[in-house]
Design a protein around this motif. Sequence first.
Motif, PDB file in Angstrom:
ATOM      1  N   LYS A   1       0.836  -1.199   0.000  1.00 17.12           N
ATOM      2  CA  LYS A   1       0.000   0.000   0.000  1.00 17.12           C
ATOM      3  C   LYS A   1       0.868   1.246   0.000  1.00 17.12           C
ATOM      4  N   LEU A   2       1.969   1.175   0.740  1.00 18.05           N
ATOM      5  CA  LEU A   2       2.991   2.220   0.710  1.00 18.05           C
ATOM      6  C   LEU A   2       4.249   1.620   0.092  1.00 18.05           C
ATOM      7  N   LYS A   3       4.687   2.165  -1.025  1.00 25.48           N
ATOM      8  CA  LYS A   3       5.833   1.594  -1.735  1.00 25.48           C
ATOM      9  C   LYS A   3       7.107   2.391  -1.465  1.00 25.48           C
ATOM     10  N   LYS A   4       8.228   1.747  -1.686  1.00 26.26           N
ATOM     11  CA  LYS A   4       9.531   2.389  -1.508  1.00 26.26           C
ATOM     12  C   LYS A   4       9.612   3.641  -2.374  1.00 26.26           C
ATOM     13  N   GLY A   5      10.007   4.740  -1.778  1.00 28.90           N
ATOM     14  CA  GLY A   5      10.119   6.005  -2.493  1.00 28.90           C
ATOM     15  C   GLY A   5       8.898   6.890  -2.367  1.00 28.90           C
ATOM     16  N   GLU A   6       7.782   6.329  -1.922  1.00 32.57           N
ATOM     17  CA  GLU A   6       6.561   7.110  -1.775  1.00 32.57           C
ATOM     18  C   GLU A   6       6.541   7.874  -0.457  1.00 32.57           C
ATOM     19  N   LYS A   7       5.817   8.969  -0.476  1.00 35.13           N
ATOM     20  CA  LYS A   7       5.663   9.770   0.744  1.00 35.13           C
ATOM     21  C   LYS A   7       4.481   9.235   1.539  1.00 35.13           C
ATOM     22  N   ILE A   8       4.677   9.104   2.840  1.00 32.92           N
ATOM     23  CA  ILE A   8       3.582   8.653   3.692  1.00 32.92           C
ATOM     24  C   ILE A   8       2.632   9.827   3.947  1.00 32.92           C
ATOM     25  N   PRO A   9       1.427   9.565   4.402  1.00 32.24           N
ATOM     26  CA  PRO A   9       0.481  10.660   4.677  1.00 32.24           C
ATOM     27  C   PRO A   9       1.053  11.673   5.663  1.00 32.24           C
ATOM     28  N   ALA A  10       0.581  12.907   5.576  1.00 34.10           N
ATOM     29  CA  ALA A  10       1.044  13.970   6.473  1.00 34.10           C
ATOM     30  C   ALA A  10       0.554  13.712   7.898  1.00 34.10           C
ATOM     31  N   GLU A  11       1.178  14.398   8.848  1.00 34.15           N
ATOM     32  CA  GLU A  11       0.859  14.198  10.264  1.00 34.15           C
ATOM     33  C   GLU A  11      -0.638  14.302  10.575  1.00 34.15           C
ATOM     34  N   PRO A  12      -1.338  15.357  10.100  1.00 32.04           N
ATOM     35  CA  PRO A  12      -2.771  15.463  10.422  1.00 32.04           C
ATOM     36  C   PRO A  12      -3.579  14.254   9.967  1.00 32.04           C
ATOM     37  N   GLU A  13      -3.230  13.730   8.782  1.00 35.55           N
ATOM     38  CA  GLU A  13      -3.942  12.556   8.255  1.00 35.55           C
ATOM     39  C   GLU A  13      -3.638  11.322   9.093  1.00 35.55           C
ATOM     40  N   LEU A  14      -2.382  11.177   9.506  1.00 35.22           N
ATOM     41  CA  LEU A  14      -2.007  10.040  10.342  1.00 35.22           C
ATOM     42  C   LEU A  14      -2.670  10.134  11.719  1.00 35.22           C
ATOM     43  N   MET A  15      -2.755  11.352  12.241  1.00 34.95           N
ATOM     44  CA  MET A  15      -3.409  11.559  13.538  1.00 34.95           C
ATOM     45  C   MET A  15      -4.875  11.133  13.485  1.00 34.95           C
ATOM     46  N   GLU A  16      -5.527  11.471  12.388  1.00 35.17           N
ATOM     47  CA  GLU A  16      -6.935  11.106  12.231  1.00 35.17           C
ATOM     48  C   GLU A  16      -7.083   9.611  11.998  1.00 35.17           C
ATOM     49  N   LEU A  17      -6.167   9.051  11.201  1.00 32.40           N
ATOM     50  CA  LEU A  17      -6.228   7.626  10.864  1.00 32.40           C
ATOM     51  C   LEU A  17      -6.064   6.745  12.096  1.00 32.40           C
ATOM     52  N   TYR A  18      -5.091   7.097  12.947  1.00 33.95           N
ATOM     53  CA  TYR A  18      -4.792   6.254  14.112  1.00 33.95           C
ATOM     54  C   TYR A  18      -5.402   6.786  15.408  1.00 33.95           C
ATOM     55  N   GLU A  19      -6.070   7.922  15.308  1.00 34.11           N
ATOM     56  CA  GLU A  19      -6.755   8.509  16.470  1.00 34.11           C
ATOM     57  C   GLU A  19      -5.782   8.739  17.627  1.00 34.11           C
ATOM     58  N   VAL A  20      -4.658   9.354  17.302  1.00 35.65           N
ATOM     59  CA  VAL A  20      -3.646   9.666  18.310  1.00 35.65           C
ATOM     60  C   VAL A  20      -3.182  11.111  18.118  1.00 35.65           C
ATOM     61  N   GLY A  21      -2.392  11.593  19.066  1.00 30.10           N
ATOM     62  CA  GLY A  21      -1.897  12.954  19.002  1.00 30.10           C
ATOM     63  C   GLY A  21      -0.637  13.098  18.161  1.00 30.10           C
ATOM     64  N   ARG A  22      -0.246  14.344  17.950  1.00 26.82           N
ATOM     65  CA  ARG A  22       0.926  14.641  17.113  1.00 26.82           C
ATOM     66  C   ARG A  22       2.205  14.026  17.686  1.00 26.82           C
ATOM     67  N   SER A  23       2.359  14.097  19.014  1.00 22.73           N
ATOM     68  CA  SER A  23       3.589  13.577  19.631  1.00 22.73           C
ATOM     69  C   SER A  23       3.729  12.072  19.418  1.00 22.73           C
ATOM     70  N   THR A  24       2.606  11.359  19.411  1.00 19.53           N
ATOM     71  CA  THR A  24       2.631   9.907  19.182  1.00 19.53           C
ATOM     72  C   THR A  24       3.064   9.595  17.761  1.00 19.53           C
ATOM     73  N   ILE A  25       2.532  10.361  16.797  1.00 17.50           N
ATOM     74  CA  ILE A  25       2.914  10.172  15.390  1.00 17.50           C
ATOM     75  C   ILE A  25       4.403  10.444  15.214  1.00 17.50           C
ATOM     76  N   ARG A  26       4.882  11.497  15.825  1.00 15.84           N
ATOM     77  CA  ARG A  26       6.296  11.844  15.682  1.00 15.84           C
ATOM     78  C   ARG A  26       7.210  10.795  16.314  1.00 15.84           C
ATOM     79  N   GLU A  27       6.762  10.233  17.440  1.00 17.05           N
ATOM     80  CA  GLU A  27       7.545   9.180  18.091  1.00 17.05           C
ATOM     81  C   GLU A  27       7.631   7.944  17.197  1.00 17.05           C
ATOM     82  N   ALA A  28       6.513   7.583  16.581  1.00 20.46           N
ATOM     83  CA  ALA A  28       6.489   6.416  15.700  1.00 20.46           C
ATOM     84  C   ALA A  28       7.376   6.639  14.473  1.00 20.46           C
ATOM     85  N   ILE A  29       7.268   7.809  13.870  1.00 16.42           N
ATOM     86  CA  ILE A  29       8.072   8.117  12.680  1.00 16.42           C
ATOM     87  C   ILE A  29       9.560   8.138  13.027  1.00 16.42           C
TER      88      ILE A  29
END
Length: 217
Positions: A23-51
């Motif tokens: 679904k995510l291929k090598k070289g592709e950009k992952i969704p931006a932080e706001p989209e990831l926050m909504e997708l996983y229902e977590v805060g910005r700090s959690t997304i940044r820690e995972a990344i």
Amino acid sequence: MKTTIKLSDKVIIGIKKDIASGKLKKGEKIPAEPELMELYEVGRSTIREAIKTLAISGILKVQQGSGTFVTSKIKDETLLQRLKRADFEEINSVRLLLEKEIVRLACQHRSDEDVRLMQEHLQHRKKAIENNQQKKCAEADIAFHISIAKSSGNQVLSDLYENFTSVMRNFFTLRDAEDIGHFAQSQYSHESLAQAIALKNPKLAEQLILTILDNNY
């Protein structure tokens, strides 16, 4: 009772799954932080820690001003690596299938020495409960279930089950280190399971393993 995992681990597992599935291929950009926050229902700090964790491992690369990109494929995983990125529900479902077959075969093939080892591990488990030693209790619990797998007479099934042990240890340690109540509550069920196998009663053994797994121990 479900085991709680860190929110950042939930995000890491999700992103790794998307990479492994293509679904995510090598070289592709992952969704931006706001989209990831909504997708996983977590805060910005959690997304940044995972990344940050995925970037350190070389799976992602953060490019300032451009975004975060996939830099490595997740392929040719060992079974253990695949298990480590599985979520709890997946692990428990597969464990249920394995353990039902394991106890059935154990009732057919167990030796007197197998039963002795099971009872020995249960004694260690009981002693650890009495001394409130959560880590030792978890190790004795895992050793008990491995001894059942080894008594099944199916080496492939036994080896497959042992691959689950490191994942199981991780789930156990995610609980409060001082909380040994769940082990104590299931001690009798474990002792009854060993007895059912000793008596070569597969129907009772299967009922007991279902009861144990319903409580995630």
